[in-house]
Motif scaffolding. Structure first.
Motif, PDB file in Angstrom:
ATOM      1  N   GLN A   1      12.377   6.274   5.825  1.00  0.00           N
ATOM      2  CA  GLN A   1      12.155   5.429   7.008  1.00  0.00           C
ATOM      3  C   GLN A   1      11.780   4.004   6.621  1.00  0.00           C
ATOM      4  O   GLN A   1      11.995   3.081   7.392  1.00  0.00           O
ATOM      5  CB  GLN A   1      11.056   6.019   7.893  1.00  0.00           C
ATOM      6  CG  GLN A   1      11.458   7.262   8.627  1.00  0.00           C
ATOM      7  CD  GLN A   1      10.329   7.770   9.518  1.00  0.00           C
ATOM      8  OE1 GLN A   1       9.354   7.071   9.783  1.00  0.00           O
ATOM      9  NE2 GLN A   1      10.465   9.000   9.995  1.00  0.00           N
ATOM     10  N   ASN A   2      11.206   3.832   5.452  1.00  0.00           N
ATOM     11  CA  ASN A   2      10.763   2.516   4.989  1.00  0.00           C
ATOM     12  C   ASN A   2      11.692   1.948   3.923  1.00  0.00           C
ATOM     13  O   ASN A   2      11.286   1.100   3.125  1.00  0.00           O
ATOM     14  CB  ASN A   2       9.317   2.614   4.493  1.00  0.00           C
ATOM     15  CG  ASN A   2       8.352   2.794   5.648  1.00  0.00           C
ATOM     16  OD1 ASN A   2       7.889   1.812   6.217  1.00  0.00           O
ATOM     17  ND2 ASN A   2       8.087   4.035   6.028  1.00  0.00           N
TER      18      ASN A   2
ATOM     19  N   MET B   1       0.855  -1.177   0.000  1.00  0.00           N
ATOM     20  CA  MET B   1       0.000   0.000   0.000  1.00  0.00           C
ATOM     21  C   MET B   1       0.898   1.236   0.000  1.00  0.00           C
ATOM     22  O   MET B   1       1.831   1.318   0.771  1.00  0.00           O
ATOM     23  CB  MET B   1      -0.899  -0.022   1.240  1.00  0.00           C
ATOM     24  CG  MET B   1      -1.842   1.142   1.286  1.00  0.00           C
ATOM     25  SD  MET B   1      -2.848   1.220   2.786  1.00  0.00           S
ATOM     26  CE  MET B   1      -3.487  -0.413   2.925  1.00  0.00           C
ATOM     27  N   PRO B   2       0.631   2.210  -0.833  1.00  0.00           N
ATOM     28  CA  PRO B   2       1.483   3.405  -0.914  1.00  0.00           C
ATOM     29  C   PRO B   2       1.178   4.426   0.176  1.00  0.00           C
ATOM     30  O   PRO B   2       0.214   4.283   0.933  1.00  0.00           O
ATOM     31  CB  PRO B   2       1.112   3.970  -2.289  1.00  0.00           C
ATOM     32  CG  PRO B   2      -0.326   3.579  -2.447  1.00  0.00           C
ATOM     33  CD  PRO B   2      -0.439   2.222  -1.798  1.00  0.00           C
ATOM     34  N   PHE B   3       1.984   5.458   0.206  1.00  0.00           N
ATOM     35  CA  PHE B   3       1.691   6.616   1.050  1.00  0.00           C
ATOM     36  C   PHE B   3       0.661   7.479   0.339  1.00  0.00           C
ATOM     37  O   PHE B   3       0.380   7.288  -0.848  1.00  0.00           O
ATOM     38  CB  PHE B   3       2.971   7.412   1.317  1.00  0.00           C
ATOM     39  CG  PHE B   3       3.916   6.688   2.228  1.00  0.00           C
ATOM     40  CD1 PHE B   3       3.652   6.570   3.586  1.00  0.00           C
ATOM     41  CD2 PHE B   3       5.072   6.106   1.731  1.00  0.00           C
ATOM     42  CE1 PHE B   3       4.506   5.883   4.429  1.00  0.00           C
ATOM     43  CE2 PHE B   3       5.943   5.419   2.559  1.00  0.00           C
ATOM     44  CZ  PHE B   3       5.659   5.304   3.910  1.00  0.00           C
ATOM     45  N   HIS B   4       0.101   8.423   1.087  1.00  0.00           N
ATOM     46  CA  HIS B   4      -0.963   9.285   0.563  1.00  0.00           C
ATOM     47  C   HIS B   4      -0.701  10.732   0.951  1.00  0.00           C
ATOM     48  O   HIS B   4      -0.350  11.003   2.108  1.00  0.00           O
ATOM     49  CB  HIS B   4      -2.318   8.878   1.141  1.00  0.00           C
ATOM     50  CG  HIS B   4      -2.682   7.461   0.875  1.00  0.00           C
ATOM     51  ND1 HIS B   4      -3.510   7.092  -0.161  1.00  0.00           N
ATOM     52  CD2 HIS B   4      -2.318   6.308   1.496  1.00  0.00           C
ATOM     53  CE1 HIS B   4      -3.650   5.776  -0.160  1.00  0.00           C
ATOM     54  NE2 HIS B   4      -2.931   5.282   0.836  1.00  0.00           N
TER      55      HIS B   4
ATOM     56  N   ARG C   1       4.679   4.553   8.428  1.00  0.00           N
ATOM     57  CA  ARG C   1       4.604   3.221   7.835  1.00  0.00           C
ATOM     58  C   ARG C   1       3.743   3.275   6.582  1.00  0.00           C
ATOM     59  O   ARG C   1       2.945   4.199   6.378  1.00  0.00           O
ATOM     60  CB  ARG C   1       4.112   2.195   8.837  1.00  0.00           C
ATOM     61  CG  ARG C   1       2.774   2.443   9.436  1.00  0.00           C
ATOM     62  CD  ARG C   1       2.447   1.356  10.469  1.00  0.00           C
ATOM     63  NE  ARG C   1       1.088   1.453  10.883  1.00  0.00           N
ATOM     64  CZ  ARG C   1       0.689   1.637  12.135  1.00  0.00           C
ATOM     65  NH1 ARG C   1       1.567   1.715  13.104  1.00  0.00           N
ATOM     66  NH2 ARG C   1      -0.587   1.717  12.409  1.00  0.00           N
ATOM     67  N   ASP C   2       3.935   2.286   5.774  1.00  0.00           N
ATOM     68  CA  ASP C   2       3.239   2.184   4.505  1.00  0.00           C
ATOM     69  C   ASP C   2       1.740   2.414   4.699  1.00  0.00           C
ATOM     70  O   ASP C   2       1.130   1.866   5.614  1.00  0.00           O
ATOM     71  CB  ASP C   2       3.497   0.786   3.940  1.00  0.00           C
ATOM     72  CG  ASP C   2       3.301   0.708   2.453  1.00  0.00           C
ATOM     73  OD1 ASP C   2       3.344   1.755   1.776  1.00  0.00           O
ATOM     74  OD2 ASP C   2       3.095  -0.406   1.950  1.00  0.00           O
TER      75      ASP C   2
ATOM     76  N   ILE D   1       9.159  16.940   1.213  1.00  0.00           N
ATOM     77  CA  ILE D   1      10.000  16.669   2.383  1.00  0.00           C
ATOM     78  C   ILE D   1       9.399  15.535   3.211  1.00  0.00           C
ATOM     79  O   ILE D   1      10.084  14.590   3.597  1.00  0.00           O
ATOM     80  CB  ILE D   1      10.177  17.945   3.232  1.00  0.00           C
ATOM     81  CG1 ILE D   1      11.113  18.922   2.511  1.00  0.00           C
ATOM     82  CG2 ILE D   1      10.697  17.619   4.631  1.00  0.00           C
ATOM     83  CD1 ILE D   1      11.127  20.316   3.117  1.00  0.00           C
ATOM     84  N   VAL D   2       8.117  15.617   3.484  1.00  0.00           N
ATOM     85  CA  VAL D   2       7.461  14.630   4.345  1.00  0.00           C
ATOM     86  C   VAL D   2       7.385  13.267   3.664  1.00  0.00           C
ATOM     87  O   VAL D   2       7.700  12.240   4.276  1.00  0.00           O
ATOM     88  CB  VAL D   2       6.067  15.119   4.791  1.00  0.00           C
ATOM     89  CG1 VAL D   2       5.305  14.019   5.506  1.00  0.00           C
ATOM     90  CG2 VAL D   2       6.202  16.347   5.694  1.00  0.00           C
ATOM     91  N   VAL D   3       6.991  13.227   2.401  1.00  0.00           N
ATOM     92  CA  VAL D   3       6.860  11.921   1.750  1.00  0.00           C
ATOM     93  C   VAL D   3       8.228  11.259   1.573  1.00  0.00           C
ATOM     94  O   VAL D   3       8.353  10.040   1.737  1.00  0.00           O
ATOM     95  CB  VAL D   3       6.066  12.007   0.421  1.00  0.00           C
ATOM     96  CG1 VAL D   3       6.900  12.516  -0.732  1.00  0.00           C
ATOM     97  CG2 VAL D   3       5.466  10.653   0.081  1.00  0.00           C
ATOM     98  N   PHE D   4       9.266  12.035   1.323  1.00  0.00           N
ATOM     99  CA  PHE D   4      10.586  11.416   1.192  1.00  0.00           C
ATOM    100  C   PHE D   4      11.131  10.956   2.539  1.00  0.00           C
ATOM    101  O   PHE D   4      11.863   9.962   2.605  1.00  0.00           O
ATOM    102  CB  PHE D   4      11.565  12.321   0.442  1.00  0.00           C
ATOM    103  CG  PHE D   4      11.489  12.100  -1.042  1.00  0.00           C
ATOM    104  CD1 PHE D   4      12.201  11.080  -1.643  1.00  0.00           C
ATOM    105  CD2 PHE D   4      10.668  12.888  -1.836  1.00  0.00           C
ATOM    106  CE1 PHE D   4      12.112  10.844  -3.007  1.00  0.00           C
ATOM    107  CE2 PHE D   4      10.568  12.668  -3.197  1.00  0.00           C
ATOM    108  CZ  PHE D   4      11.290  11.643  -3.791  1.00  0.00           C
TER     109      PHE D   4
END
Length: 153
Positions: free
Chosen positions: A147-148, A1-4, A93-94, A139-142
């Motif tokens: 972290q993952n 599952m991806p990030f959003h 987390r994912d 910045i946040v998504v990277f």
């Protein structure tokens, strides 16, 4: 599952287009909450996303409550300059959702108050009010991807 990434009432088409391009590059889903400050047919929006629009998974909503209902059980993190915890204080987390407000107003205070335990900020000097929305989202998504262990294909 991806990030959003969730944009609540974004106002500037170029920022949304740049965020869409980041989403295409990272496999992140983009969620747009109306009202939008532009038409989705806007040429500036399309130019900022370049020719990556076909690679962006995008969903539109009429309210943030609709987003939460559609993704019950998901973890939501709220970005604001008006909170104290840093985005690096969280273990992402994912499947996590990162919520950003419009460029001139940010997220409503009542939304932040209702989710204080998952509100985050990007540290910066007091010389500026905030970072650009597209930069903040990247910045946040990277950080979440880092972290993952960058689960990109």
């Amino acid at each position: 599952m991806p990030f959003h990434i969730v944009l609540v009432n974004p106002e500037i088409p170029a920022n949304t287009g740049n965020i869409a391009r980041t989403c295409a590059a990272t496999g992140t889903h983009l969620h747009l909450v109306r009202p939008l400050g532009f038409s989705t047919d806007d040429k500036v929006l399309k130019r900022a996303g370049l020719d990556y629009w076909h690679s962006v998974h995008i969903t539109y909503y009429d309210s943030f409550e609709e987003v939460k209902e559609a993704h019950a059980g998901a973890r939501f993190f709220f970005a604001s300059t008006r909170v104290t915890k840093r985005y690096t204080d969280f273990a992402f987390r994912d499947g996590d959702f990162f919520v950003f407000g419009g460029e001139t107003k940010g997220l409503p205070q009542e939304m932040l108050d209702a989710h204080l335990d998952t509100c985050m900020r990007i540290p910066m000097t007091d010389k500026v009010r905030s970072l650009n929305l597209a930069n903040s989202a990247a910045i946040v998504v990277f950080e979440a991807l880092r972290q993952n262990d960058f689960p990109l294909s």
